[in-house]
Write a protein that holds these residues in place. Structure first.
Motif, PDB file in Angstrom:
ATOM      1  N   LEU A   1      75.183   2.349  15.777  1.00  0.00           N
ATOM      2  CA  LEU A   1      73.977   3.172  15.708  1.00  0.00           C
ATOM      3  C   LEU A   1      72.775   2.404  16.258  1.00  0.00           C
ATOM      4  O   LEU A   1      71.654   2.547  15.760  1.00  0.00           O
ATOM      5  N   SER A   2      73.002   1.616  17.270  1.00  0.00           N
ATOM      6  CA  SER A   2      71.898   0.891  17.886  1.00  0.00           C
ATOM      7  C   SER A   2      70.924   1.872  18.516  1.00  0.00           C
ATOM      8  O   SER A   2      71.259   3.025  18.816  1.00  0.00           O
ATOM      9  N   THR A   3      69.697   1.422  18.721  1.00  0.00           N
ATOM     10  CA  THR A   3      68.696   2.259  19.366  1.00  0.00           C
ATOM     11  C   THR A   3      69.172   2.735  20.725  1.00  0.00           C
ATOM     12  O   THR A   3      69.045   3.919  21.079  1.00  0.00           O
ATOM     13  N   GLU A   4      69.757   1.843  21.505  1.00  0.00           N
ATOM     14  CA  GLU A   4      70.227   2.201  22.846  1.00  0.00           C
ATOM     15  C   GLU A   4      71.317   3.275  22.768  1.00  0.00           C
ATOM     16  O   GLU A   4      71.332   4.223  23.558  1.00  0.00           O
ATOM     17  N   ARG A   5      72.235   3.135  21.826  1.00  0.00           N
ATOM     18  CA  ARG A   5      73.318   4.098  21.669  1.00  0.00           C
ATOM     19  C   ARG A   5      72.769   5.462  21.266  1.00  0.00           C
ATOM     20  O   ARG A   5      73.164   6.500  21.812  1.00  0.00           O
ATOM     21  N   LEU A   6      71.858   5.495  20.299  1.00  0.00           N
ATOM     22  CA  LEU A   6      71.320   6.760  19.828  1.00  0.00           C
ATOM     23  C   LEU A   6      70.518   7.471  20.915  1.00  0.00           C
ATOM     24  O   LEU A   6      70.648   8.685  21.102  1.00  0.00           O
ATOM     25  N   LEU A   7      69.696   6.734  21.641  1.00  0.00           N
ATOM     26  CA  LEU A   7      68.912   7.364  22.706  1.00  0.00           C
ATOM     27  C   LEU A   7      69.823   7.899  23.808  1.00  0.00           C
ATOM     28  O   LEU A   7      69.593   8.990  24.352  1.00  0.00           O
ATOM     29  N   SER A   8      70.869   7.142  24.127  1.00  0.00           N
ATOM     30  CA  SER A   8      71.841   7.601  25.114  1.00  0.00           C
ATOM     31  C   SER A   8      72.515   8.886  24.644  1.00  0.00           C
ATOM     32  O   SER A   8      72.724   9.820  25.427  1.00  0.00           O
ATOM     33  N   ALA A   9      72.829   8.943  23.361  1.00  0.00           N
ATOM     34  CA  ALA A   9      73.469  10.134  22.807  1.00  0.00           C
ATOM     35  C   ALA A   9      72.545  11.347  22.909  1.00  0.00           C
ATOM     36  O   ALA A   9      72.943  12.406  23.417  1.00  0.00           O
ATOM     37  N   TYR A  10      71.330  11.211  22.430  1.00  0.00           N
ATOM     38  CA  TYR A  10      70.426  12.361  22.438  1.00  0.00           C
ATOM     39  C   TYR A  10      70.138  12.846  23.853  1.00  0.00           C
ATOM     40  O   TYR A  10      70.048  14.062  24.095  1.00  0.00           O
ATOM     41  N   ARG A  11      69.994  11.934  24.782  1.00  0.00           N
ATOM     42  CA  ARG A  11      69.746  12.350  26.165  1.00  0.00           C
ATOM     43  C   ARG A  11      70.912  13.162  26.726  1.00  0.00           C
ATOM     44  O   ARG A  11      70.729  13.980  27.629  1.00  0.00           O
ATOM     45  N   ALA A  12      72.115  12.933  26.201  1.00  0.00           N
ATOM     46  CA  ALA A  12      73.301  13.664  26.653  1.00  0.00           C
ATOM     47  C   ALA A  12      73.632  14.857  25.755  1.00  0.00           C
ATOM     48  O   ALA A  12      74.677  15.477  25.914  1.00  0.00           O
ATOM     49  N   GLY A  13      72.741  15.164  24.796  1.00  0.00           N
ATOM     50  CA  GLY A  13      73.007  16.280  23.901  1.00  0.00           C
ATOM     51  C   GLY A  13      74.066  15.998  22.861  1.00  0.00           C
ATOM     52  O   GLY A  13      74.749  16.907  22.387  1.00  0.00           O
TER      53      GLY A  13
END
Length: 235
Positions: free
Chosen positions: A33-45
């Protein structure tokens, strides 16, 4: 039957159209649940959602539950309640309290674990996660939190300590985001409460197309309610 992809920390997400139909939208497991992982997830829906003792599960359901801010349903009874009870609103005043209350509303195996709280608190510190607070007589009575990227808002959870408090928070958020030209609020998975507020299900492709356009907009930097928002939703 295809096997669910298991992600290592540096692995990219698989395409959303590879998500399972049952359970609807389950895309992958693992990673962190790193910041990078979460932001990548949200950007991809994509969003994380798993119970306390499960591995991290990643989802991209089809259809997708969203609210178009201009279509939010504000009932006559809610408008009357707002006019009768003096409430005030704030953004980001008590993020930690909001996420704490949201987690308390869950069962013992709920998904807002200490790890989730820590991850979203980091997103908040970096300006990506935001909370809405509803106040009455100086006390916090309800609110919600979510993530914003560009002109996209991803709702995560809400709570009420008094009648209609979470509805007020959500209605006010919709009215303010409408003024800021946010095209939609992601509600992830539909439920009767969200549907009563005006949420609807749209095809995943439509959601991703709208998300791609909205997330290209500059991040909104001034998270403050307009002074007339309570009056605006009570009219």
């Amino acid at each position: 039957m295809s096997l669910l992809p298991w992600l290592q920390n540096n692995d990219p997400f698989p395409p959303s159209d590879t998500a399972l139909q049952e359970p609807n939208g389950l895309l992958a497991a693992g990673a962190d649940l790193s910041t990078e992982r979460l932001l990548s997830a949200y950007r991809a829906g994509i969003f994380p959602w798993s119970s306390k003792d499960e591995p991290i599960l990643w989802w991209s359901p089809n259809p997708r539950c969203v609210v178009f801010p201009e279509k939010v349903h504000i009932s006559k009874s809610l408008k009357k309640h707002i006019r009768k009870h003096a409430v005030t609103l704030s953004f980001d005043r008590e993020f930690s309290e909001v996420i704490h209350h949201c987690s308390r509303d869950e069962s013992e195996d709920g998904w807002i674990t200490d790890e989730m709280k820590s991850a979203y608190s980091e997103l908040h510190a970096l300006g990506y996660a935001h909370s809405v607070e509803v106040w009455q007589d100086g006390a916090l009575i309800g609110g919600l939190y979510g993530v914003a990227l560009g002109h996209s808002f991803f709702g995560e959870s809400m709570f009420s300590l008094a009648p209609n408090a979470s509805k007020i928070a959500f209605s006010a958020l919709c009215k303010q985001l409408q003024r800021w030209n946010f095209p939609l609020i992601d509600c992830q998975i539909e439920n009767p409460h969200l549907l009563s507020l005006g949420a609807e299900a749209i095809p995943r492709d439509q959601f991703l197309e709208t998300l791609d356009s909205a997330s290209q907009e500059p991040d909104h930097s001034h998270w403050m309610f307009d002074e007339d928002i309570c009056d605006a939703i009570a009219r």
